[in-house]
Every structure is written in C-alpha cells, then in structure tokens.
Design a protein around this motif. Structure first.
Motif, PDB file in Angstrom:
ATOM      1  N   UNK A 120     -10.786 -59.532  14.207  1.00 55.00           N
ATOM      2  CA  UNK A 120     -11.009 -58.549  13.147  1.00 55.00           C
ATOM      3  C   UNK A 120     -12.485 -58.487  12.757  1.00 55.00           C
ATOM      4  N   UNK A 121     -13.149 -59.643  12.727  1.00 59.34           N
ATOM      5  CA  UNK A 121     -14.575 -59.656  12.391  1.00 59.34           C
ATOM      6  C   UNK A 121     -15.386 -58.899  13.435  1.00 59.34           C
ATOM      7  N   UNK A 122     -15.043 -59.074  14.718  1.00 54.55           N
ATOM      8  CA  UNK A 122     -15.732 -58.333  15.780  1.00 54.55           C
ATOM      9  C   UNK A 122     -15.576 -56.833  15.573  1.00 54.55           C
ATOM     10  N   UNK A 123     -14.356 -56.409  15.278  1.00 57.22           N
ATOM     11  CA  UNK A 123     -14.091 -54.987  15.076  1.00 57.22           C
ATOM     12  C   UNK A 123     -14.835 -54.456  13.864  1.00 57.22           C
ATOM     13  N   UNK A 124     -14.873 -55.237  12.799  1.00 56.10           N
ATOM     14  CA  UNK A 124     -15.571 -54.816  11.588  1.00 56.10           C
ATOM     15  C   UNK A 124     -17.061 -54.599  11.846  1.00 56.10           C
ATOM     16  N   UNK A 125     -17.617 -55.366  12.790  1.00 52.34           N
ATOM     17  CA  UNK A 125     -19.037 -55.250  13.102  1.00 52.34           C
ATOM     18  C   UNK A 125     -19.315 -54.131  14.102  1.00 52.34           C
ATOM     19  N   UNK A 126     -18.250 -53.470  14.586  1.00 52.15           N
ATOM     20  CA  UNK A 126     -18.440 -52.347  15.497  1.00 52.15           C
ATOM     21  C   UNK A 126     -18.365 -52.697  16.964  1.00 52.15           C
ATOM     22  N   UNK A 127     -17.923 -53.906  17.298  1.00 54.25           N
ATOM     23  CA  UNK A 127     -17.829 -54.286  18.705  1.00 54.25           C
ATOM     24  C   UNK A 127     -16.565 -53.714  19.339  1.00 54.25           C
ATOM     25  N   UNK A 128     -16.659 -53.399  20.609  1.00 55.03           N
ATOM     26  CA  UNK A 128     -15.552 -52.822  21.356  1.00 55.03           C
ATOM     27  C   UNK A 128     -15.466 -53.474  22.729  1.00 55.03           C
ATOM     28  N   UNK A 129     -14.327 -53.303  23.368  1.00 52.21           N
ATOM     29  CA  UNK A 129     -14.170 -53.658  24.777  1.00 52.21           C
ATOM     30  C   UNK A 129     -14.430 -52.389  25.578  1.00 52.21           C
ATOM     31  N   UNK A 130     -15.532 -52.349  26.292  1.00 51.90           N
ATOM     32  CA  UNK A 130     -15.896 -51.108  26.983  1.00 51.90           C
ATOM     33  C   UNK A 130     -14.928 -50.760  28.109  1.00 51.90           C
ATOM     34  N   UNK A 131     -14.203 -51.756  28.623  1.00 58.57           N
ATOM     35  CA  UNK A 131     -13.237 -51.456  29.685  1.00 58.57           C
ATOM     36  C   UNK A 131     -12.019 -50.724  29.157  1.00 58.57           C
ATOM     37  N   UNK A 132     -11.857 -50.710  27.834  1.00 59.80           N
ATOM     38  CA  UNK A 132     -10.685 -50.094  27.226  1.00 59.80           C
ATOM     39  C   UNK A 132     -11.030 -48.944  26.282  1.00 59.80           C
ATOM     40  N   UNK A 133     -12.301 -48.782  25.949  1.00 60.44           N
ATOM     41  CA  UNK A 133     -12.716 -47.817  24.931  1.00 60.44           C
ATOM     42  C   UNK A 133     -12.984 -46.451  25.544  1.00 60.44           C
ATOM     43  N   UNK A 134     -12.336 -45.430  24.998  1.00 56.44           N
ATOM     44  CA  UNK A 134     -12.522 -44.043  25.415  1.00 56.44           C
ATOM     45  C   UNK A 134     -13.095 -43.267  24.229  1.00 56.44           C
ATOM     46  N   UNK A 135     -14.187 -42.528  24.427  1.00 56.62           N
ATOM     47  CA  UNK A 135     -14.818 -41.826  23.304  1.00 56.62           C
ATOM     48  C   UNK A 135     -13.879 -40.815  22.638  1.00 56.62           C
ATOM     49  N   UNK A 136     -13.973 -40.752  21.312  1.00 57.85           N
ATOM     50  CA  UNK A 136     -13.249 -39.759  20.524  1.00 57.85           C
ATOM     51  C   UNK A 136     -14.167 -38.655  20.024  1.00 57.85           C
ATOM     52  N   UNK A 137     -15.458 -38.918  20.027  1.00 56.28           N
ATOM     53  CA  UNK A 137     -16.436 -37.946  19.547  1.00 56.28           C
ATOM     54  C   UNK A 137     -17.271 -37.451  20.723  1.00 56.28           C
ATOM     55  N   UNK A 138     -17.880 -36.273  20.586  1.00 56.30           N
ATOM     56  CA  UNK A 138     -18.647 -35.720  21.711  1.00 56.30           C
ATOM     57  C   UNK A 138     -19.725 -36.657  22.239  1.00 56.30           C
ATOM     58  N   UNK A 139     -20.386 -37.363  21.333  1.00 54.50           N
ATOM     59  CA  UNK A 139     -21.448 -38.273  21.762  1.00 54.50           C
ATOM     60  C   UNK A 139     -21.201 -39.671  21.208  1.00 54.50           C
ATOM     61  N   UNK A 140     -21.421 -40.673  22.042  1.00 55.37           N
ATOM     62  CA  UNK A 140     -21.308 -42.068  21.626  1.00 55.37           C
ATOM     63  C   UNK A 140     -22.471 -42.852  22.211  1.00 55.37           C
ATOM     64  N   UNK A 141     -22.822 -43.929  21.518  1.00 60.73           N
ATOM     65  CA  UNK A 141     -23.876 -44.821  22.004  1.00 60.73           C
ATOM     66  C   UNK A 141     -23.364 -46.253  21.914  1.00 60.73           C
ATOM     67  N   UNK A 142     -23.555 -47.021  22.990  1.00 62.49           N
ATOM     68  CA  UNK A 142     -23.147 -48.421  22.999  1.00 62.49           C
ATOM     69  C   UNK A 142     -24.315 -49.285  23.444  1.00 62.49           C
ATOM     70  N   UNK A 143     -24.372 -50.476  22.896  1.00 66.75           N
ATOM     71  CA  UNK A 143     -25.425 -51.439  23.259  1.00 66.75           C
ATOM     72  C   UNK A 143     -24.774 -52.738  23.724  1.00 66.75           C
ATOM     73  N   UNK A 144     -25.097 -53.136  24.956  1.00 67.36           N
ATOM     74  CA  UNK A 144     -24.720 -54.453  25.452  1.00 67.36           C
ATOM     75  C   UNK A 144     -25.801 -55.435  25.006  1.00 67.36           C
ATOM     76  N   UNK A 145     -25.367 -56.605  24.538  1.00 69.57           N
ATOM     77  CA  UNK A 145     -26.321 -57.581  24.032  1.00 69.57           C
ATOM     78  C   UNK A 145     -26.523 -58.712  25.022  1.00 69.57           C
TER      79      UNK A 145
END
Length: 361
Positions: free
Chosen positions: A336-361
């Motif tokens: 839950x803390x990861x999700x609250x901070x905005x982290x996602x699993x990119x292998x499972x995440x599909x954009x809902x908005x026209x534009x998205x930006x992700x940063x790998x750390x």
C-alpha cells in the motif's frame, strides 16, 4: 524523501544446508537491517556470463521471531539463478537484492490459518506460521507436500515449533513417493471442520491450482506465485487482485494477494497520446498503443527495462508514475505504501490517460 536504490547489497554471513538441494542464505544488508513482514520476498539480481538475471525468493525468517534475515533457495534443473547461488555463493560473498516486498502476508482475523506448501513453497509458509504463532492466539495447520523424506525442508524446525506451541500448530507431512500426489480428497481431509479458515498456498503451479479448486470455502484464499501467468483468464479467487487504478500521487485503493490472471490479448491500434519513459538517464517517448503495458512501451522505445516474471508477482519492473494514470491488471507485489507513492508494476500497468510518464529508478 527520495526512495533508496532499487537494488541493495548484502553480505552472506552464513549458509545452512537444509536438504541436499536446498540452502538457506543468511544475509546482512550493508545499510542496515531491512524492515519487512512475514511472507514477503526479495528479488535478486545475478549476473551469469555477462547477462543479468532476476529471480524472487521468499524470506524464510520472520521479523518478530528471528534476529537473522534469511532466504531459502532450492536448486532446480535448469535454474540459472538458483544453481548459480548454490555453486558460487560462499560466506563473506555479496549479493544484490531489492528490499522485501509482496502482499502474501498475514491478514487479520481469528479463524485458523491453513498453510499448504509444495516443496520449497514452505519458505514463506514457515515465516507466516512463526508470525501467527508469536503474535496471535490463532491455530495453525500446515499441509507440507514433498517428493520424499530427504526433500522435506524445515522438518526439524517445524517439529520444534510444534513442541513450543502444543495444541496450536499441527503439521501434516505428505510424501509423494509414499502416498502419491496430493489430490482433492487429501485437501478436504486435511481441512476437516476448518473450512472457514484462511488458506495460504505456495508451491508448484499444478499443486496450487489443485488446492485452490479443492478448498470448500467459505474461508479466504491467498496464493503466492513467482512463475508465469496462467494459460487463460480465470475468475478471481477470494482475495484475488482487484487491479486498482493508479495515479501519480496518493492512493486509497490497493490490490489483495491472489491468483494471477492471464494478460488480455494486445491490440496494435495506436491511440492519441504519448508514453514517456525515463531509464538510466535516457528519455524516450513513443505513441500510446491500445492495450499495451508500460513495459512493452519501454521496449518498443528501444530501452531495456528490468523485468522478471511479467505476471505482477516480483516487482522487478517497478517504476514511478509521475504523470497520468494507469491500471494494473495484477498486483501481487507492491505494498500500500508503494502504491501511495505512485509506484506501479510496468509489466501490468496500462495507461488510462492519453499521456503518461514513468521513471525507473
């Protein structure tokens, strides 16, 4: 506050031979002890012949009962990482691993805890059992299926726990060479009058599917998977992932641990919008494609993002969503803390908005 690097270093302080093909690695993180929950796992990065490999292994230790931080790894035929760890790691060596994560953790309740393990699936189960016994008054019942007597992991440790908690811990041993494979009748016999108990399942995929299908209910079911997704979509089991919408910024909704669902077929149709990825000081943007995950978009952009299971189980592909929104089909890794901070699993995440930006750390 900046998140620590995804991969950390830890020293192997001790190695315990559990069975002829199973080792427990006692680890000491360089920057201090890890904070974790019983049942969680770390993803290890191992370089073999110049190529990085990522594998997830559960903690066999429990933070409330053990002073050492331990993971247990079984050698498997063709297992690049497990075999490398067995053959190359010695006391004093160092490994790279993520901080512990995962959602296969003890849920609140007062019903009995039913643990079902197949082979090395006992690793997170014993951690959960120790936690339950030490922090609650709940009964714990374990069905441990092994190939034969010499393959049984933590047999002595479980016997000691049973002696320490008489009347609260029951361990049923099933040897395939003596009794044949576990079947539905065996599961029902083991459950007995405890059908309302919480079931925690880990082991080979056929074993897990059999137990999940055999459980009579109404108890909750929680499963831990590190392999690939199932061959076809399946209805979510009790406690299965709810695929929450994830946005940059705080979130209230989080997924529960459950069986991973197969990915829907990808469409090649291009939609309006842009996917922007930051990775290793590189910035790449590609047009958004309908149904394409962020991991697939990163690959299409010519990047080499980290990944392992591609099933939403291991968190190797984790990145931070800094613009836009996305929905994860499965999340059995991020807290839950990861999700609250905005982290996602990119292998499972599909954009809902026209534009998205992700940063790998």
């Amino acid at each position: 506050m900046a998140r620590p690097p995804l991969f950390r270093r830890a020293k192997v302080t001790r190695i315990v031979k559990e069975t002829p093909d199973t080792r427990t690695f006692v680890l000491e993180p360089h920057d201090g002890p890890f904070s974790y929950q019983a049942g969680q796992f770390c993803t290890f990065k191992v370089v073999v012949d110049g190529k990085p490999y990522f594998r997830s292994y559960s903690m066999s230790s429990c933070p409330v009962t053990d002073t050492e931080f331990m993971t247990t790894v079984k050698r498997v035929p063709g297992g690049t990482v497990s075999n490398w760890m067995h053959d190359n790691l010695g006391e004093g060596d160092e490994v790279e691993l993520t901080v512990p994560t995962g959602r296969f953790c003890l849920r609140e309740g007062d019903v009995p805890v039913l643990g079902f393990s197949g082979g090395s699936g006992i690793t997170p189960i014993i951690s959960l059992a120790k936690n339950t016994l030490a922090t609650t008054g709940r009964e714990v019942r374990l069905l441990c299926a092994d190939r034969d007597r010499t393959s049984a992991i933590f047999e002595a440790a479980l016997d000691e726990l049973a002696a320490r908690y008489p009347g609260r811990l029951t361990v049923a041993r099933h040897r395939d060479d003596e009794h044949g494979y576990v079947d539905a009748a065996k599961v029902l016999e083991f459950v007995g009058p405890h059908s309302a108990g919480d079931a925690y399942i880990c082991g080979p995929e056929p074993f897990m599917e059999l137990v999940e299908n055999a459980l009579p209910g109404p108890g909750r079911i929680f499963s831990e998977r590190f392999g690939g997704a199932t061959a076809k979509p399946t209805p979510p089991a009790v406690g299965a992932s709810k695929s929450p919408a994830v946005a940059a910024g705080p979130l209230a909704q989080a997924a529960s641990t459950g069986a991973s669902a197969a990915a829907p077929a990808q469409s090649a149709a291009t939609e309006e919008g842009t996917v922007t990825i930051f990775l290793n000081r590189k910035k790449k943007s590609v047009p958004r494609r309908d149904g394409e995950t962020l991991l697939e978009s990163a690959r299409r952009a010519g990047l080499t993002p980290p990944f392992s299971c591609e099933s939403g189980n291991c968190a190797t592909c984790m990145a931070k969503l800094t613009e836009g929104k996305a929905t994860m089909r499965v999340n059995d890794a991020l807290t839950d803390d990861d999700l609250d901070e905005g982290y996602i699993l990119t292998c499972q995440a599909i954009p809902d908005t026209p534009s998205v930006t992700v940063r790998y750390e």
